[in-house]
Design a protein around this motif. Structure first.
Motif, PDB file in Angstrom:
ATOM      1  N   TYR A  69      45.910  30.484  37.379  1.00  0.00           N
ATOM      2  CA  TYR A  69      44.535  30.011  37.215  1.00  0.00           C
ATOM      3  C   TYR A  69      43.597  30.715  38.186  1.00  0.00           C
ATOM      4  N   GLN A  70      44.032  30.820  39.459  1.00  0.00           N
ATOM      5  CA  GLN A  70      43.183  31.457  40.461  1.00  0.00           C
ATOM      6  C   GLN A  70      42.922  32.922  40.124  1.00  0.00           C
ATOM      7  N   LYS A  71      43.967  33.594  39.642  1.00  0.00           N
ATOM      8  CA  LYS A  71      43.828  35.004  39.265  1.00  0.00           C
ATOM      9  C   LYS A  71      42.844  35.156  38.100  1.00  0.00           C
ATOM     10  N   ALA A  72      42.977  34.289  37.088  1.00  0.00           N
ATOM     11  CA  ALA A  72      42.085  34.345  35.931  1.00  0.00           C
ATOM     12  C   ALA A  72      40.650  34.015  36.333  1.00  0.00           C
ATOM     13  N   PHE A  73      40.515  33.040  37.234  1.00  0.00           N
ATOM     14  CA  PHE A  73      39.183  32.640  37.723  1.00  0.00           C
ATOM     15  C   PHE A  73      38.520  33.801  38.454  1.00  0.00           C
ATOM     16  N   ASP A  74      39.276  34.483  39.308  1.00  0.00           N
ATOM     17  CA  ASP A  74      38.734  35.621  40.069  1.00  0.00           C
ATOM     18  C   ASP A  74      38.318  36.759  39.142  1.00  0.00           C
ATOM     19  N   ASP A  92      35.032  36.078  37.671  1.00  0.00           N
ATOM     20  CA  ASP A  92      33.976  36.343  38.649  1.00  0.00           C
ATOM     21  C   ASP A  92      33.692  37.836  38.782  1.00  0.00           C
ATOM     22  N   VAL A  93      34.762  38.610  38.942  1.00  0.00           N
ATOM     23  CA  VAL A  93      34.626  40.052  39.177  1.00  0.00           C
ATOM     24  C   VAL A  93      33.919  40.737  38.011  1.00  0.00           C
ATOM     25  N   HIS A  94      34.283  40.361  36.806  1.00  0.00           N
ATOM     26  CA  HIS A  94      33.725  41.015  35.615  1.00  0.00           C
ATOM     27  C   HIS A  94      32.506  40.273  35.042  1.00  0.00           C
ATOM     28  N   GLN A  95      32.017  39.275  35.791  1.00  0.00           N
ATOM     29  CA  GLN A  95      30.836  38.507  35.373  1.00  0.00           C
ATOM     30  C   GLN A  95      30.972  38.024  33.922  1.00  0.00           C
ATOM     31  N   ALA A  96      32.132  37.433  33.653  1.00  0.00           N
ATOM     32  CA  ALA A  96      32.449  37.012  32.278  1.00  0.00           C
ATOM     33  C   ALA A  96      31.948  35.610  31.960  1.00  0.00           C
TER      34      ALA A  96
END
Length: 621
Positions: A114-119, A122-126
């Motif tokens: 979940y944390q990886k998907a959340f990050d 954020d990174v790709h402004q999705a």
């Protein structure tokens, strides 16, 4: 910036040449529509632009790195995938990130995933794209994302294909009849979406309001020639009429000159000088221009229908259900012989069922439908007609009749009727399998009309018909003296031919509105927006600090009550904010701002829910 160049393309099927020597270009932010009669190659051109077909001659060249998406009339989808799997199974990297995030949400125990998907979101402004993605699915009524493609209706498949095309975020979007299978609410949303979006479009559509409000250039294919009009549909109509008038004047002058030159040619001796040869060449050009004929085949339908008595169709306390869904609830109405009713409403509200009850192809659960003894139905359905193998066009119509009576004691043969509906003598002896989708619909219309009905029911008659045929059909319907019922999402068509509307609201409610569709939309826009119902907050257990065995202190009890109150308020605020996304006037900047506000609100809710669960867990022991 030039995105696409088409140079001297041609296409033929056997001996039939669709077009040849066509050239045009498409530039960034253009919203261009191709207008032409059915059977002249519109769909073939779209397939070539999409890369699904190739021209016999000429070339189609895209600018490097241009990403394109295509919405065909019959989408090709994997029947074994679900709606969600189909959407995420695209080349859009942002959609793959959202897919990963959605998957992580379904596995809350895997906090690392979940944390990886959340990050990544954020990174790709999705986050903004996720909001738009959900908005598109909501507007197109694709709600059960687990549903398999093989279980979807034709309309649902078309809407899914449209959603997939929009979500690819292409540089060039190619659309073949994008408004087919959309209800009026969806069409107006799509219209607003395209009008605001910075996107390059190339489309074929018969929806004239859509052309008017979305397109900034019309490309007309007429008798093998391309004409460009840099404006919307109204501008196109104005300039096209002016062009035809000029051509008529030029043709008249050419005919006079042709007669003069013909006399000269007949007087010429066999020995010809160089000057004479030049004049002969000019004569050939003049002759070609003089012989030019506009091939519009304007239809003049003056049907002499059978007399329609005072009693047409009466509904007495009619109720109808489909499973648990109420389609009609004690509906009462008496139709008159000059009735002109437009039927509108969202998909699934019972419009087609109503027509089946009207024509007695279905029976009510309660109440009665009484049909007058002089009624002769003509029913144009969405299913069309079943074509026998190796059947010719003229044979299809003759199965329903050899002729129909016209006014003043005249009559028209099946062959003449087909000519009036743009089927020339040669075309009438083609096999029906060779016809385009629009030509088949036109043929079907002929089979309905040759039966000379006095009560005419049209269920989505404008689908796949070209604008020329629509104008012909509208002219006929304006003169039709009988009872007329029409279900259509074509607002221009409805505005022109209907006097009042049956508005299917759902749950068995049918409103009789005294006016056409534009009148109805104006009325609806003037009404206050309904209050959104407050939804309960969905509290999902996330990671919180376990502290079993302890009881709440006085301050913690106050905090828990305060959080519950705030969560209720935040839920209401979230609902109100989400409703703002439905506005058709939103710009991209507005969407981005609202998306940020919504994400902040969601984060606040999640923090408060986490604290609520933490405090509540102490009370469990």
């Amino acid at each position: 910036m030039n995105y696409l160049t088409v140079e001297n393309i041609s296409k033929a099927y056997g001996e039939r040449t669709l077009f040849e020597g066509l050239s045009f270009s498409l530039h960034k932010d253009q919203k261009l529509a191709l207008v032409a009669k059915n059977g002249t190659g519109k769909t073939s051109i779209l397939n070539m632009l999409a890369g699904d077909d190739t021209p016999d001659t000429g070339s189609i060249i895209y600018r490097n790195d241009i990403k394109k998406a295509f919405l065909p009339q019959e989408p090709k989808l994997d029947p074994n995938l679900s709606i969600e799997e189909s959407i995420f199974n695209t080349d859009n990297p942002t959609l793959k990130i959202i897919a990963q995030y959605e998957k992580a949400l379904k596995q809350p125990e895997d906090t690392e995933a979940y944390q990886k998907a959340f990050d990544l979101m954020d990174v790709h402004q999705a986050w903004d794209f996720e909001t738009q993605y959900k908005q598109i699915l909501s507007q197109l009524k694709l709600e059960d994302l687990s549903q398999k493609i093989k279980h979807l209706s034709g309309g649902q498949k078309k809407r899914l294909a449209l959603a997939m095309a929009l979500l690819q975020k292409p540089d060039v979007l190619i659309l073949d009849e994008p408004t087919n299978h959309l209800d009026l609410e969806m069409i107006e949303w799509l219209e607003a979406y395209f009008a605001k979006a910075a996107i390059t479009l190339f489309m074929v559509t018969h929806d004239r309001y859509f052309l008017e409000r979305v397109c900034n250039e019309i490309l007309e294919l007429d008798q093998g020639q391309l004409y460009s009009y840099k404006g919307n549909y109204s501008y196109y109509l104005e300039q096209r009429d002016a062009r035809i008038e000029r051509e008529t004047v030029e043709t008249g002058k050419a005919k006079q000159l042709y007669k003069k030159e013909l006399d000269w040619m007949r007087r010429q001796p066999k020995a010809r000088t160089t000057k004479s040869k030049s004049r002969i060449d000019d004569f050939k050009t003049i002759k070609q221009l003089a012989k030019k004929r506009r091939d519009d085949h304007e239809v003049q339908l003056e049907l002499n229908m059978e007399r329609l008595g005072n009693k047409v169709v009466e509904f007495h306390n009619v109720s109808k259900r489909l499973g648990d869904k109420v389609l009609l609830d004690k509906f009462n109405y008496t139709f008159k012989n000059d009735e002109r009713v437009g039927i509108i409403g969202k998909n699934g509200t019972g419009k087609s069922t109503f027509l089946n009850l009207f024509t007695q192809t279905d029976t009510p659960d309660q109440g009665k439908v009484i049909v007058g003894s002089t009624v002769k139905y003509g029913y144009y359905t969405q299913k069309g007609i079943t074509i026998k193998p190796q059947q010719k066009v003229i044979e299809v119509v003759r199965e329903f009749g050899d002729y129909i009576p016209l006014k003043k004691g005249r009559q028209i043969s099946a062959q003449q009727l087909l000519e009036r509906f743009l089927f020339d003598r040669k075309k009438q002896y083609d096999f029906v399998e060779k016809l385009s989708g629009g030509e088949r619909k036109r043929l079907y219309l002929c089979t309905v009309l040759i039966q000379n009905p006095n009560v005419l029911i049209l269920d989505e008659p404008t689908n796949d018909l070209d604008i020329v045929t629509l104008n012909v059909l509208e002219s006929f319907l304006l003169d039709f003296p009988g009872c007329l019922l029409v279900v259509s999402h074509d607002r221009y068509f409805m505005d022109k031919i209907t006097d009042h509307l049956f508005v299917f609201k759902g749950a068995g409610v049918v409103e009789d509105f005294p006016g056409n569709y534009s009148d109805y939309r104006a009325y609806e826009s003037s009404q206050p927006a309904p209050q959104a119902a407050e939804a309960p907050v969905k509290k999902e257990k996330t990671n919180w600090r376990e502290d079993a065995g302890s009881k709440l202190s006085y301050n913690e009890q106050k905090e828990l009550k305060s959080i519950e109150s705030k969560l209720s308020t935040l839920a209401f605020d979230k609902k109100a904010l989400e409703a703002k996304f439905n506005s058709p006037d939103l710009t991209q900047e507005d969407i981005n701002t609202l998306s940020l506000e919504l994400q902040e609100l969601i984060n606040d809710i999640e923090l408060k829910e986490e604290r609520w669960f933490e405090l509540s867990s102490k009370l469990e022991d």
